[in-house]
Design a protein around this motif. Sequence first.
Motif, PDB file in Angstrom:
ATOM      1  N   HIS A  47       0.838  -1.198   0.000  1.00  0.00           N
ATOM      2  CA  HIS A  47       0.000   0.000   0.000  1.00  0.00           C
ATOM      3  C   HIS A  47       0.875   1.251   0.000  1.00  0.00           C
ATOM      4  CE1 HIS A  47      -3.158   2.868   1.117  1.00  0.00           C
ATOM      5  NE2 HIS A  47      -3.996   1.944   0.676  1.00  0.00           N
ATOM      6  N   PRO A  48       0.516   2.283  -0.781  1.00  0.00           N
ATOM      7  CA  PRO A  48       1.361   3.492  -0.857  1.00  0.00           C
ATOM      8  C   PRO A  48       1.377   4.312   0.433  1.00  0.00           C
ATOM      9  CG  PRO A  48      -0.657   3.774  -2.144  1.00  0.00           C
ATOM     10  CD  PRO A  48      -0.605   2.344  -1.750  1.00  0.00           C
ATOM     11  N   ARG A  49       0.326   4.199   1.255  1.00  0.00           N
ATOM     12  CA  ARG A  49       0.291   4.964   2.508  1.00  0.00           C
ATOM     13  C   ARG A  49       0.920   4.109   3.605  1.00  0.00           C
ATOM     14  NH1 ARG A  49      -3.714   9.003   2.185  1.00  0.00           N
ATOM     15  NH2 ARG A  49      -2.993   9.644   4.252  1.00  0.00           N
ATOM     16  N   ARG A  50       2.249   4.165   3.694  1.00  0.00           N
ATOM     17  CA  ARG A  50       2.959   3.256   4.591  1.00  0.00           C
ATOM     18  C   ARG A  50       2.598   3.486   6.051  1.00  0.00           C
ATOM     19  NH1 ARG A  50       9.526   2.846   5.616  1.00  0.00           N
ATOM     20  NH2 ARG A  50       9.351   1.767   7.618  1.00  0.00           N
ATOM     21  N   TYR A  91      -0.004   1.456  10.913  1.00  0.00           N
ATOM     22  CA  TYR A  91      -0.927   1.666  12.028  1.00  0.00           C
ATOM     23  C   TYR A  91      -1.993   0.573  12.044  1.00  0.00           C
ATOM     24  CZ  TYR A  91      -3.662   4.375  15.396  1.00  0.00           C
ATOM     25  OH  TYR A  91      -4.327   4.797  16.528  1.00  0.00           O
ATOM     26  N   LEU A  92      -2.558   0.289  10.862  1.00  0.00           N
ATOM     27  CA  LEU A  92      -3.570  -0.762  10.773  1.00  0.00           C
ATOM     28  C   LEU A  92      -2.956  -2.129  11.042  1.00  0.00           C
ATOM     29  CD1 LEU A  92      -6.439  -1.640  10.146  1.00  0.00           C
ATOM     30  CD2 LEU A  92      -5.843  -1.672   7.718  1.00  0.00           C
ATOM     31  N   ARG A  93      -1.734  -2.353  10.577  1.00  0.00           N
ATOM     32  CA  ARG A  93      -1.061  -3.636  10.808  1.00  0.00           C
ATOM     33  C   ARG A  93      -0.931  -3.906  12.316  1.00  0.00           C
ATOM     34  NH1 ARG A  93       2.601  -5.489   7.257  1.00  0.00           N
ATOM     35  NH2 ARG A  93       3.172  -3.343   6.697  1.00  0.00           N
ATOM     36  N   ALA A  94      -0.500  -2.898  13.072  1.00  0.00           N
ATOM     37  CA  ALA A  94      -0.351  -3.080  14.518  1.00  0.00           C
ATOM     38  C   ALA A  94      -1.694  -3.387  15.175  1.00  0.00           C
ATOM     39  CB  ALA A  94       0.266  -1.825  15.138  1.00  0.00           C
TER      40      ALA A  94
END
Length: 690
Positions: free
Chosen positions: A363-366, A371-374
């Motif tokens: 995803h381009p918005r790293r 944040y979502l990954r965490a």
Amino acid sequence: MTGTRSPGEETAARRRLVVDAVAAADPSLPVDVVTGIVEAVNGAALRVLAAALAADPTALAVGAPTAVGRLVTALIAAGSTLPTPACALCGRVGAELIRDENGAGLCPRCRHRQLATACARCGIVKPVGGRDAHGQPVCARCSDRSQRRCGVCGALRRIGRRAHDGQPDVCVNCYRLPEAVCAVCGRRRPCAFADTDTPICKTCAPRRTAPCARCGQDRPPAARWPEGPVCDPCYTAALRHRGLCASCGTTRRLVHPPGPDATTCADCAGLPASHTCADCGIEDKLFTAGRCAPCALRHRSAALLAAGADQVPAALTGVHQAICAAANPYSALNWLRTGAAAGLLADLAAGRLATTHDALDAHPRRAAADYLRALLVAHQLLPARDDALARAEQRLTARLAAVDPPEHRRILTAYATWRVLRRLRRRAEHRRSPRTWTRYAETRVHVAIRFLGWLHDRGTALADLDQSTLDLWLTTTGPAAANIRDFLNWATDRDHTPALTVPTSRRRTGPATSENERIALLARLLHDDTLELTDRVAGALLLLYGQQLSRITALTTAQITQSGDTVHVQFGTDRVALPDPLDDHVLRLRAEGRPYTGLGAATTGWLFPGLLAGQPMTPSHLGARLRKLGVHATAGRRAALTHLASELPAAVLADLISLHPVTAARWTSDTGGTWNRYAAALVQDRNHQP
């Protein structure tokens, strides 16, 4: 007044009645002046005026209804001492007043609010905005309004801007103010009056102010209550204030008598309970659609995660509960509305984004993806992984792909894969810290890439490298050149190059905080209650025990123990007793937790939790916070270690603050203390107990 009189006689009688009433109310005004003013009133206005004064001669003091208010305004302009007509609730002057059932004069806005009743559709007590098909009152939000097809989104909605000059209808959701350069702040923003010479943005738009009835500050009113205008801070505080009702004894919002000294709840005072949440029933400041902020957060997050379904999927229930448990529901609502990670979460719930690490990596918005990954990892929707190691692998793969010629790429890829990354993976498996530090490992690969490029430019093959060429590299390419040692050792083991010598780099030193400055900083951190507790504890641990920021942020609540009145922290193998008042600060931080933790962060056990769910604060962020207080991590740590090394033997220092024995010995040597006779002194000490 009888119907047998002629129209002219009726008019004359009405004028006499008005003149007599004015003369009785204000004898100081000449009768001829009053007569001249009354002569200017004719028709229906005169009939209403005469009827109002006949029913209640004191109407002149009230200034209502409208005809009486206009007469009083004219009389005051002619020199009358009658009071200026003002709203009995908000004190507003200049508005046409309406008399309520108690005879008080109210402006239309206050009268509208006084007649508020429960909406037949949403159930919230609000001013009546219309009537439904059965004649029942409905609020302005629920009232029926004409809807048309929006020319932007295509939905059938209420229109915010009508079609004109070839432009389509725009609904209230799609309408945006046109942009212009604000005449006040000079910034280009959506502005009102954009097509004039004085466009003005929403921030700069003037707002009418009034003295707040509670705090006395001259501010824009958020509400106008019986006690007068109330500013937004007082309005919010009043809606959230709870007290014990003097009549029923329950803890509720007190509304009567009006003002901050209210003692009675709405039910006991016989008043309609306003600002009541439609979902939970709590009396609070409502956020939207008649819901308080926590209920609005629950509703909006459920709608986002359900993605059009009837309920939130079972897999996302934990995420939903974590969002609803946010310490500040307003911040969480703002995140749902504008947060990039919230948009990714909506895509994931709708099936537009795969629930995988690879999808988030692409995803381009790293930052939003991380944040979502965490958040997903904290709730077991994604398997845990070492993000630092994964990022290092991605960066090195991309860097090595650009290496030319191919034989260099092959050698460097083998070095990175079987030496550098293999060592990092092994370290990650046995690490105790929450992060794997990869910068030095990546630096070694980057230096190796530069070194082979340097050899290629000189026309020298790696197999032909000799000591003189290596020495030239070491003396001409900067301080990082010595990092080539690891690559050359690996290359020698695989017969890519002959055995060569790379001198050991000298240990770099730097400035240290002076002892007086260290003591002054410690005094401020320990005793200044205006500082945030997180910064006070972290800064004190750095300046007292020379702890690295990476180790401070990795502290857990389990490393803080209490035995009686003594509080211990464990950095290494031994526990360290904390001095007063640091022990109280640490216990309070452990009990209260750090404020402003991230949204959806489950209980993690970190003493310094960060904004990413389940992760501690990053050392770089903590370092930036401490620098604002004048605490510089490297200089402060050197000062603390210098002080400790001068007071303790190397072996004790190593165990106490988790230093490597060689490092502890070096610090002790640098401070001039060898402690060679320490063991013998312990043997001779009769009071020593091993």
